[in-house]
Design a protein around this motif. Structure first.
Motif, PDB file in Angstrom:
ATOM      1  N   VAL A 112       0.840  -1.204   0.000  1.00 20.70           N
ATOM      2  CA  VAL A 112       0.000   0.000   0.000  1.00 20.70           C
ATOM      3  C   VAL A 112       0.870   1.248   0.000  1.00 20.70           C
ATOM      4  CG1 VAL A 112      -1.726   1.328   1.289  1.00 20.70           C
ATOM      5  CG2 VAL A 112      -1.915  -1.170   1.160  1.00 20.70           C
ATOM      6  N   LEU A 113       1.919   1.239   0.823  1.00 19.62           N
ATOM      7  CA  LEU A 113       2.845   2.370   0.876  1.00 19.62           C
ATOM      8  C   LEU A 113       3.456   2.639  -0.493  1.00 19.62           C
ATOM      9  CD1 LEU A 113       4.667   4.456   2.275  1.00 19.62           C
ATOM     10  CD2 LEU A 113       6.168   2.571   2.952  1.00 19.62           C
ATOM     11  N   GLU A 114       3.916   1.587  -1.143  1.00 15.26           N
ATOM     12  CA  GLU A 114       4.529   1.741  -2.470  1.00 15.26           C
ATOM     13  C   GLU A 114       3.516   2.274  -3.483  1.00 15.26           C
ATOM     14  OE1 GLU A 114       5.867  -1.578  -5.438  1.00 15.26           O
ATOM     15  OE2 GLU A 114       7.567  -1.145  -4.095  1.00 15.26           O
ATOM     16  N   ARG A 115       2.267   1.785  -3.403  1.00 16.81           N
ATOM     17  CA  ARG A 115       1.220   2.255  -4.316  1.00 16.81           C
ATOM     18  C   ARG A 115       0.975   3.751  -4.139  1.00 16.81           C
ATOM     19  NH1 ARG A 115      -3.672   0.011  -2.275  1.00 16.81           N
ATOM     20  NH2 ARG A 115      -2.937  -1.986  -3.088  1.00 16.81           N
ATOM     21  N   ILE A 116       0.937   4.207  -2.885  1.00 21.26           N
ATOM     22  CA  ILE A 116       0.706   5.626  -2.607  1.00 21.26           C
ATOM     23  C   ILE A 116       1.830   6.474  -3.197  1.00 21.26           C
ATOM     24  CG2 ILE A 116       0.662   7.357  -0.764  1.00 21.26           C
ATOM     25  CD1 ILE A 116      -0.749   5.222   0.981  1.00 21.26           C
ATOM     26  N   LEU A 117       3.067   6.051  -2.987  1.00 21.25           N
ATOM     27  CA  LEU A 117       4.212   6.801  -3.510  1.00 21.25           C
ATOM     28  C   LEU A 117       4.178   6.879  -5.031  1.00 21.25           C
ATOM     29  CD1 LEU A 117       7.027   5.414  -1.157  1.00 21.25           C
ATOM     30  CD2 LEU A 117       5.887   7.653  -1.027  1.00 21.25           C
ATOM     31  N   ARG A 118       3.846   5.764  -5.676  1.00 21.46           N
ATOM     32  CA  ARG A 118       3.767   5.755  -7.149  1.00 21.46           C
ATOM     33  C   ARG A 118       2.665   6.682  -7.637  1.00 21.46           C
ATOM     34  NH1 ARG A 118       2.840  -0.198  -8.663  1.00 21.46           N
ATOM     35  NH2 ARG A 118       2.876   0.633 -10.795  1.00 21.46           N
ATOM     36  N   LEU A 119       1.501   6.643  -6.968  1.00 21.26           N
ATOM     37  CA  LEU A 119       0.393   7.513  -7.362  1.00 21.26           C
ATOM     38  C   LEU A 119       0.755   8.988  -7.199  1.00 21.26           C
ATOM     39  CD1 LEU A 119      -2.701   5.664  -5.822  1.00 21.26           C
ATOM     40  CD2 LEU A 119      -2.367   6.172  -8.249  1.00 21.26           C
ATOM     41  N   PHE A 133       3.933   5.771   7.870  1.00 21.00           N
ATOM     42  CA  PHE A 133       3.035   4.623   7.702  1.00 21.00           C
ATOM     43  C   PHE A 133       3.334   3.626   8.817  1.00 21.00           C
ATOM     44  CE2 PHE A 133       0.476   2.515   4.234  1.00 21.00           C
ATOM     45  CZ  PHE A 133       0.093   1.410   4.986  1.00 21.00           C
ATOM     46  N   ILE A 134       2.318   3.324   9.653  1.00 20.95           N
ATOM     47  CA  ILE A 134       2.546   2.379  10.742  1.00 20.95           C
ATOM     48  C   ILE A 134       1.548   1.221  10.667  1.00 20.95           C
ATOM     49  CG2 ILE A 134       3.595   4.070  12.279  1.00 20.95           C
ATOM     50  CD1 ILE A 134       0.982   4.325  13.750  1.00 20.95           C
ATOM     51  N   CYS A 135       2.026   0.041  11.027  1.00 22.49           N
ATOM     52  CA  CYS A 135       1.221  -1.184  11.009  1.00 22.49           C
ATOM     53  C   CYS A 135       1.015  -1.651  12.450  1.00 22.49           C
ATOM     54  CB  CYS A 135       1.934  -2.265  10.195  1.00 22.49           C
ATOM     55  SG  CYS A 135       1.139  -3.882  10.239  1.00 22.49           S
ATOM     56  N   LEU A 136      -0.238  -1.713  12.888  1.00 22.96           N
ATOM     57  CA  LEU A 136      -0.543  -2.054  14.280  1.00 22.96           C
ATOM     58  C   LEU A 136      -1.353  -3.336  14.393  1.00 22.96           C
ATOM     59  CD1 LEU A 136      -1.509   1.495  15.648  1.00 22.96           C
ATOM     60  CD2 LEU A 136       0.708   0.327  15.780  1.00 22.96           C
ATOM     61  N   ARG A 137      -1.186  -4.232  13.437  1.00 25.12           N
ATOM     62  CA  ARG A 137      -2.004  -5.438  13.384  1.00 25.12           C
ATOM     63  C   ARG A 137      -1.888  -6.303  14.637  1.00 25.12           C
ATOM     64  NH1 ARG A 137      -1.386 -10.300   8.884  1.00 25.12           N
ATOM     65  NH2 ARG A 137      -3.326 -11.386   9.382  1.00 25.12           N
TER      66      ARG A 137
END
Length: 368
Positions: A112-119, A133-137
């Motif tokens: 998702v992070l990579e997709r945002i940067l590309r967009l 970007f943090i992941c709290l799963r």
């Protein structure tokens, strides 16, 4: 349930009187006060969907591409330009974005992070200084809330916060108490830190209503609620509509995912009248405003209670049809439950149903 209500009533008990006096003073709105219009930061066409000091939400069923849609919102905010149908501008000092994911693995979060940067047209080989970007799963709901609160306290100049999985900030999605607490947190954070929070929440599988009590609270308090749904004619296309918006409503739009894995506008996709009508119906009775509910209930009840479950359903079916909401018995049963448990517009005592009256008034009706 009774314990939960008792807990809610006791919330805030024991606050020092000096503190209460301070809260009372700073909470007063005076005619001589002046307030600036909250800065608008995200638009669809010419409709404002996000301002600083407020929160909004995206909702949809599983696989409707909600995260792709949110990725476009974040990318537009980072780039300061249009992505899909979103235009965004974060003001000076508020140009950073915090993205919180509560349910995906680190691998999928990185995608998702990579997709945002590309967009956004940013390099994927280095971190953007304006995106955290943090992941709290793997953490509990209480820890997730504490971590978000701690991150906001750092004063890093966040203007937009994404919480992808607001449901995971609570143990029980149907808990009235937890729902109120989480929504209160959204309002507290957005106001205290002068930023905008955009949350993501699923629709129910069995119907098309926002999930649980948290969905009800969110619909009532959010500045904007977007619905992302698969096209009935082409499952590879996702449609974006407004379930609730304080600004003027925007025209729905549609997007798909290209071969590079990025969301793009669906070319030559049109919303004819029948499709738009189906889309409105798809969101169900939670798309109706409180005023619309009151109009229908006034027609159904008049100034007297109704005796018997079936009689209430029949009266509601007739009354709701007059406001353009024609539904069958099964939907009316769910609507009656929603009006009773969530909106508290209908009260049931024994076999009698009352519209918008207090239990004390209901007792007076009984005596008569």
């Amino acid at each position: 349930m009774e314990n939960e209500k008792r807990t809610e009533r006791n919330t805030g008990a024991g606050i020092d009187e000096n503190r209460l006096s301070d809260i009372l003073t700073i909470s007063q709105i005076k005619a001589t006060d002046t307030y600036e219009t909250p800065p608008q930061i995200i638009w669809i066409d010419n409709s404002t969907i996000a301002t600083l000091g407020n929160f909004s939400a995206s909702t949809g069923k599983a696989k409707s591409k909600k995260t792709f849609n949110v990725s476009a919102i974040v990318a537009a905010s980072l780039a300061g330009r249009q992505v899909l149908n979103y235009r965004a501008h974060l003001p000076e000092g508020k140009q950073r974005v915090l993205y919180v994911d509560t349910e995906q693995s680190r691998f999928h979060c990185h995608n998702v992070l990579e997709r945002i940067l590309r967009l956004a047209g940013l390099p994927t080989t280095s971190d953007s200084e304006n995106l955290d970007f943090i992941c709290l799963r793997e953490y509990s709901p209480s820890v997730r809330i504490e971590v978000i609160d701690y991150a906001l306290r750092q004063g890093k100049g966040y203007g937009l916060v994404i919480i992808d999985g607001i449901r995971d900030l609570m143990l029980d999605i149907n808990s009235t108490g937890e729902s109120v607490e989480v929504i209160n947190k959204m309002m507290e954070w957005s106001s205290k830190y002068d930023l905008h929070i955009h949350c993501v929440l699923h629709l129910n599988k069995g119907d098309n209503n926002v999930r649980g009590h948290i969905g009800t609270e969110m619909s009532n308090k959010a500045e904007t609620v977007l619905v992302i749904s698969k096209s009935s004619e082409n499952p590879s296309i996702s449609e974006v509509h407004a379930l609730h918006i304080r600004e003027k409503e925007f025209r729905p739009f549609a997007f798909t995912v290209d071969n590079g894995g990025l969301p793009v506008m669906a070319e030559n996709y049109s919303f004819d009248e029948s499709t738009s009508e189906r889309s409105k119906n798809r969101v169900g009775f939670m798309s109706l405003s409180v005023e619309q509910h009151r109009e229908a209930l006034s027609a159904a009840f008049g100034d007297k209670p109704i005796k018997g479950f079936e009689n209430v359903l029949q009266a509601m079916m007739t009354a709701y049809e007059t406001i353009g909401f024609k539904r069958g018995r099964s939907v009316m049963i769910k609507l009656l439950q929603y009006l009773t448990d969530n909106l508290k517009l209908v009260i049931k005592r024994d076999k009698l149903f009352y519209y918008d009256v207090t239990p004390t008034e209901a007792m007076l009706f009984d005596e008569e």
